[in-house]
Design a protein around this motif. Structure first.
Motif, PDB file in Angstrom:
ATOM      1  N   THR A 227       0.676  -1.166   0.026  1.00 66.39           N
ATOM      2  CA  THR A 227       0.071  -0.104   0.033  1.00 66.39           C
ATOM      3  C   THR A 227       0.892   1.093  -0.084  1.00 66.39           C
ATOM      4  OG1 THR A 227      -0.232  -0.004   2.387  1.00 66.39           O
ATOM      5  CG2 THR A 227      -1.804  -0.999   1.267  1.00 66.39           C
ATOM      6  N   PHE A 228       2.265   1.044   0.149  1.00 70.36           N
ATOM      7  CA  PHE A 228       2.970   2.468  -0.148  1.00 70.36           C
ATOM      8  C   PHE A 228       3.317   2.919  -1.320  1.00 70.36           C
ATOM      9  CE2 PHE A 228       4.314   0.182   4.059  1.00 70.36           C
ATOM     10  CZ  PHE A 228       3.859   1.379   4.847  1.00 70.36           C
ATOM     11  N   ARG A 229       3.653   1.836  -2.121  1.00 67.21           N
ATOM     12  CA  ARG A 229       4.122   2.293  -3.904  1.00 67.21           C
ATOM     13  C   ARG A 229       2.987   2.822  -4.456  1.00 67.21           C
ATOM     14  NH1 ARG A 229       4.803  -0.520  -8.557  1.00 67.21           N
ATOM     15  NH2 ARG A 229       4.326  -2.567  -7.372  1.00 67.21           N
ATOM     16  N   ALA A 230       2.584   3.871  -5.188  1.00 61.53           N
ATOM     17  CA  ALA A 230       2.168   4.177  -5.959  1.00 61.53           C
ATOM     18  C   ALA A 230       1.902   3.162  -7.270  1.00 61.53           C
ATOM     19  CB  ALA A 230       2.382   5.603  -6.778  1.00 61.53           C
ATOM     20  N   ALA A 231       0.276   3.034  -7.476  1.00 61.91           N
ATOM     21  CA  ALA A 231       0.022   2.213  -8.367  1.00 61.91           C
ATOM     22  C   ALA A 231       0.258   0.600  -8.370  1.00 61.91           C
ATOM     23  CB  ALA A 231       0.538   2.538  -9.813  1.00 61.91           C
ATOM     24  N   ALA A 232       0.932   0.408  -7.095  1.00 66.23           N
ATOM     25  CA  ALA A 232       1.125  -1.194  -6.936  1.00 66.23           C
ATOM     26  C   ALA A 232      -0.238  -1.933  -6.642  1.00 66.23           C
ATOM     27  CB  ALA A 232       1.778  -1.324  -5.590  1.00 66.23           C
TER      28      ALA A 232
ATOM     29  N   SER B  40      -8.056  -5.936  -1.426  1.00 65.34           N
ATOM     30  CA  SER B  40      -7.190  -4.843  -1.452  1.00 65.34           C
ATOM     31  C   SER B  40      -8.115  -3.507  -0.803  1.00 65.34           C
ATOM     32  CB  SER B  40      -7.051  -4.270  -3.019  1.00 65.34           C
ATOM     33  OG  SER B  40      -7.864  -3.648  -3.689  1.00 65.34           O
ATOM     34  N   GLN B  41      -7.379  -2.444  -0.373  1.00 64.51           N
ATOM     35  CA  GLN B  41      -7.889  -1.530   0.392  1.00 64.51           C
ATOM     36  C   GLN B  41      -7.143  -0.211  -0.079  1.00 64.51           C
ATOM     37  OE1 GLN B  41      -8.106  -2.093   4.506  1.00 64.51           O
ATOM     38  NE2 GLN B  41      -8.881  -4.011   4.439  1.00 64.51           N
ATOM     39  N   ALA B  42      -7.755   0.867  -0.585  1.00 62.96           N
ATOM     40  CA  ALA B  42      -7.114   2.141  -0.912  1.00 62.96           C
ATOM     41  C   ALA B  42      -6.494   2.722   0.390  1.00 62.96           C
ATOM     42  CB  ALA B  42      -8.140   3.145  -1.734  1.00 62.96           C
ATOM     43  N   GLY B  43      -5.183   2.630   0.464  1.00 62.75           N
ATOM     44  CA  GLY B  43      -4.472   3.298   1.606  1.00 62.75           C
ATOM     45  C   GLY B  43      -4.694   2.572   2.746  1.00 62.75           C
ATOM     46  N   GLY B  44      -5.028   1.290   2.847  1.00 65.31           N
ATOM     47  CA  GLY B  44      -5.283   0.413   3.906  1.00 65.31           C
ATOM     48  C   GLY B  44      -3.883   0.283   4.685  1.00 65.31           C
ATOM     49  N   ASP B  45      -4.104  -0.387   5.858  1.00 63.22           N
ATOM     50  CA  ASP B  45      -2.718  -0.882   6.506  1.00 63.22           C
ATOM     51  C   ASP B  45      -2.444  -2.232   5.939  1.00 63.22           C
ATOM     52  OD1 ASP B  45      -1.039  -0.928   8.850  1.00 63.22           O
ATOM     53  OD2 ASP B  45      -1.871  -2.842   9.105  1.00 63.22           O
ATOM     54  N   PRO B  46      -1.008  -2.260   5.531  1.00 63.79           N
ATOM     55  CA  PRO B  46      -0.845  -3.702   5.050  1.00 63.79           C
ATOM     56  C   PRO B  46      -1.179  -4.842   5.942  1.00 63.79           C
ATOM     57  CG  PRO B  46       1.077  -2.037   4.949  1.00 63.79           C
ATOM     58  CD  PRO B  46      -0.018  -1.393   5.588  1.00 63.79           C
ATOM     59  N   ALA B  47      -0.860  -4.805   6.990  1.00 61.85           N
ATOM     60  CA  ALA B  47      -1.180  -5.909   7.624  1.00 61.85           C
ATOM     61  C   ALA B  47      -2.517  -6.225   7.812  1.00 61.85           C
ATOM     62  CB  ALA B  47      -0.585  -5.816   9.289  1.00 61.85           C
ATOM     63  N   ALA B  48      -3.309  -5.275   7.840  1.00 62.20           N
ATOM     64  CA  ALA B  48      -4.974  -5.637   7.857  1.00 62.20           C
ATOM     65  C   ALA B  48      -5.224  -6.105   6.530  1.00 62.20           C
ATOM     66  CB  ALA B  48      -5.664  -4.236   8.268  1.00 62.20           C
ATOM     67  N   VAL B  49      -4.703  -5.606   5.437  1.00 63.37           N
ATOM     68  CA  VAL B  49      -5.006  -6.320   4.161  1.00 63.37           C
ATOM     69  C   VAL B  49      -4.667  -7.669   4.224  1.00 63.37           C
ATOM     70  CG1 VAL B  49      -4.698  -6.097   1.527  1.00 63.37           C
ATOM     71  CG2 VAL B  49      -4.985  -4.007   3.064  1.00 63.37           C
ATOM     72  N   SER B  50      -3.416  -7.846   4.680  1.00 64.63           N
ATOM     73  CA  SER B  50      -3.089  -9.393   4.739  1.00 64.63           C
ATOM     74  C   SER B  50      -3.894 -10.202   5.610  1.00 64.63           C
ATOM     75  CB  SER B  50      -1.686  -9.510   5.300  1.00 64.63           C
ATOM     76  OG  SER B  50      -0.708  -8.442   4.472  1.00 64.63           O
ATOM     77  N   PHE B  51      -4.459  -9.930   6.573  1.00 62.73           N
ATOM     78  CA  PHE B  51      -5.280 -10.505   7.687  1.00 62.73           C
ATOM     79  C   PHE B  51      -6.534 -10.777   6.770  1.00 62.73           C
ATOM     80  CE2 PHE B  51      -8.578 -10.802  10.655  1.00 62.73           C
ATOM     81  CZ  PHE B  51      -7.900 -11.602  11.896  1.00 62.73           C
ATOM     82  N   ASP B  52      -7.146  -9.882   6.179  1.00 63.14           N
ATOM     83  CA  ASP B  52      -8.543  -9.978   5.521  1.00 63.14           C
ATOM     84  C   ASP B  52      -8.503 -11.004   4.573  1.00 63.14           C
ATOM     85  OD1 ASP B  52      -9.449  -8.125   7.249  1.00 63.14           O
ATOM     86  OD2 ASP B  52      -9.407  -6.273   5.787  1.00 63.14           O
ATOM     87  N   ALA B  53      -7.261 -11.021   3.743  1.00 65.73           N
ATOM     88  CA  ALA B  53      -6.677 -11.700   2.817  1.00 65.73           C
ATOM     89  C   ALA B  53      -6.755 -13.437   2.873  1.00 65.73           C
ATOM     90  CB  ALA B  53      -5.699 -11.451   1.967  1.00 65.73           C
ATOM     91  N   VAL B  54      -6.026 -13.784   4.226  1.00 66.55           N
ATOM     92  CA  VAL B  54      -5.963 -14.887   4.780  1.00 66.55           C
ATOM     93  C   VAL B  54      -7.371 -15.625   5.071  1.00 66.55           C
ATOM     94  CG1 VAL B  54      -4.844 -16.313   6.419  1.00 66.55           C
ATOM     95  CG2 VAL B  54      -3.496 -14.613   5.080  1.00 66.55           C
ATOM     96  N   THR B  55      -8.033 -14.419   5.769  1.00 68.99           N
ATOM     97  CA  THR B  55      -9.351 -14.940   6.400  1.00 68.99           C
ATOM     98  C   THR B  55     -10.234 -15.287   5.387  1.00 68.99           C
ATOM     99  OG1 THR B  55      -8.971 -13.581   8.323  1.00 68.99           O
ATOM    100  CG2 THR B  55     -11.111 -14.170   7.860  1.00 68.99           C
ATOM    101  N   ALA B  56     -10.194 -14.584   3.985  1.00 71.14           N
ATOM    102  CA  ALA B  56     -11.046 -14.759   3.168  1.00 71.14           C
ATOM    103  C   ALA B  56     -10.655 -16.059   2.367  1.00 71.14           C
ATOM    104  CB  ALA B  56     -11.145 -13.444   2.151  1.00 71.14           C
ATOM    105  N   GLY B  57      -9.430 -16.490   2.314  1.00 65.41           N
ATOM    106  CA  GLY B  57      -8.889 -17.428   1.351  1.00 65.41           C
ATOM    107  C   GLY B  57      -9.523 -18.663   2.313  1.00 65.41           C
ATOM    108  N   ARG B  58      -9.356 -18.639   3.561  1.00 68.35           N
ATOM    109  CA  ARG B  58     -10.032 -20.050   4.268  1.00 68.35           C
ATOM    110  C   ARG B  58     -11.399 -20.006   4.190  1.00 68.35           C
ATOM    111  NH1 ARG B  58      -7.879 -19.920  10.325  1.00 68.35           N
ATOM    112  NH2 ARG B  58      -8.573 -22.103  10.288  1.00 68.35           N
ATOM    113  N   ALA B  59     -12.120 -18.979   4.237  1.00 67.75           N
ATOM    114  CA  ALA B  59     -13.583 -19.161   4.003  1.00 67.75           C
ATOM    115  C   ALA B  59     -14.175 -19.415   2.511  1.00 67.75           C
ATOM    116  CB  ALA B  59     -14.213 -17.697   4.384  1.00 67.75           C
ATOM    117  N   ARG B  60     -13.314 -19.147   1.636  1.00 64.46           N
ATOM    118  CA  ARG B  60     -13.734 -19.314   0.399  1.00 64.46           C
ATOM    119  C   ARG B  60     -13.208 -20.487  -0.261  1.00 64.46           C
ATOM    120  NH1 ARG B  60     -12.498 -13.155  -2.119  1.00 64.46           N
ATOM    121  NH2 ARG B  60     -13.948 -12.305  -0.255  1.00 64.46           N
ATOM    122  N   GLY B  61     -12.332 -21.485   0.440  1.00 61.57           N
ATOM    123  CA  GLY B  61     -11.825 -22.428   0.187  1.00 61.57           C
ATOM    124  C   GLY B  61     -10.581 -22.288  -0.875  1.00 61.57           C
ATOM    125  N   LYS B  62      -9.828 -21.335  -0.845  1.00 59.56           N
ATOM    126  CA  LYS B  62      -8.911 -21.103  -1.879  1.00 59.56           C
ATOM    127  C   LYS B  62      -7.523 -22.024  -1.563  1.00 59.56           C
ATOM    128  CE  LYS B  62     -11.098 -17.832  -3.916  1.00 59.56           C
ATOM    129  NZ  LYS B  62     -11.454 -18.179  -5.330  1.00 59.56           N
TER     130      LYS B  62
END
Length: 379
Positions: free
Chosen positions: A217-222, A239-261
């Motif tokens: 979330t630091f680099r422009a256009a990443a 993803s989250q616009a300007g979100g906290d990197p750790a929070a985005v990572s937490f949400d992604a892992v949680t979503a991955g488990r819930a969606r069976g990825k």
């Protein structure tokens, strides 16, 4: 296409024991000596002019047999499905390999050859320790085999380099965890996000369901760059616009488990290892990911730019101290004459190399094979 990863095989029942085999009795051969009274119709002796079967000259052998007897390895052929990759890899490593191969164009093996080889290896960023190791191995095996021609010394170097790099070989395994969480780090400009996109393509192509986490979330256009890769590969992204990197990572892992990825790939912000506050942010991401999944992250990969030479080794040390790396992706080996850095990594910090890249195309990122790399480097 060669698989970029290996799924954990399902458990299979142990095979039933085979019945014991009875060894057939050895037939009795007729006596080797001729009978006491030869038959009157015995065949006449062959004329002196009849050519005898070709035999090796006394005290030596011919062709590949000579190579084997002198302990000079003959590399087995490359698998057909890897031939295209070998062509690209050889072309990509030409800047590094040509400087080393020129050492072996002389007429004899002498001290001058060894001095030139030492210089060429150091110029290729092989590193002092790896260079000393390879030189000692080549000298020892040349002496033991009795090799006299530079091409024989070159073959010995190929084999010695293969053995040095062998501990870096390791397949990326998915399937042991659901999902397999892969955290990817690297400095700006190393090709981190592009490598994630290429890896996503191959994972999805093998049937794995992938979820991307735009935690850079630091680099422009990443975030937008990763979203493009998600669209191309038809995978989901968190993803989250300007979100906290750790929070985005937490949400992604949680979503991955819930969606069976099958896989969650976490793209982190690029940073220099000297930026201690940003390195601490990486540690925070890892800690937060573990709150979402106590076993995660299952892989922590570092993307390094082959152009940086010995600086790449310094990056491996720093990121490993912060994150305990499990693997490397080495990119841009085609744009450098410093491809020997893999030898330095193998000698001083042997973190497995999962993938290497020699171009921008999708097929230019492949699994690392020590023998292929050594052959391509010294072809």
């Amino acid at each position: 296409m060669f698989s970029f990863f290996r799924k954990k095989p399902a458990a299979t029942p142990a095979p039933a024991p085979e019945p014991a085999q009875v060894q057939a009795p050895t037939p009795t051969l007729p006596p080797a000596t001729p009978p006491a009274t030869p038959a009157p119709t015995a065949a006449p002796a062959a004329p002196a002019s009849t050519p005898a079967p070709a035999q090796p000259a006394a005290g030596g052998l011919i062709g590949s047999a000579l190579v084997q007897a002198m302990d000079i390895p003959v590399a087995p052929p490359v698998a057909p499905e890897r031939q295209g990759w070998m062509t690209r890899l050889t072309a990509g490593l030409r800047k590094t390999g040509s400087n080393i191969s020129q050492v072996f164009t002389g007429a004899q093996i002498d001290d001058a050859l060894y001095e030139e080889l030492e210089t060429a290896l150091l110029m290729a960023d092989t590193g002092v320790k790896a260079t000393e190791h390879l030189l000692e191995e080549v000298k020892r095996r040349v002496k033991a085999s009795g090799a006299t021609r530079p091409v024989q010394a070159k073959n010995i170097l190929v084999d010695s380099l293969t053995q040095l790099l062998k501990p870096l070989e390791k397949p990326l395994v998915i399937g042991q965890f659901q999902p397999t969480v892969i955290m990817v780090a690297g400095v700006n400009g190393a090709g981190k996000t592009t490598s994630i996109g290429k890896l996503t393509k191959h994972l999805a192509g093998e049937g794995a369901s992938v979820l991307l986490a735009a935690a850079d979330t630091f680099r422009a256009a990443a975030r937008e760059q990763l979203a493009i890769w998600a669209d191309r590969n038809m995978v989901e992204i968190v993803s989250q616009a300007g979100g906290d990197p750790a929070a985005v990572s937490f949400d992604a892992v949680t979503a991955g488990r819930a969606r069976g990825k099958d896989v969650v790939l976490v793209d982190t912000a690029g940073r220099l290892p000297t930026q201690l506050h940003l390195m601490e942010e990486l540690r925070k991401i890892k800690r937060v990911v573990q709150k979402a999944d106590a076993t995660a992250p299952h892989e922590v990969l570092l993307v390094i730019d082959g152009n940086t030479g010995q600086n790449a080794l310094a990056q491996v040390r720093a990121f490993d101290a912060a994150l305990q790396l499990t693997g490397l992706i080495v990119t841009k080996l085609d744009g450098t004459a410093k491809g020997g850095v893999l030898a330095a990594i193998a000698q001083e910090k042997p973190v497995p190399v999962y993938f290497i890249g020699v171009g921008e195309q999708l097929e230019d990122l492949e699994t690392f094979d020590a023998r292929e790399f050594a052959l391509a480097l010294l072809s």
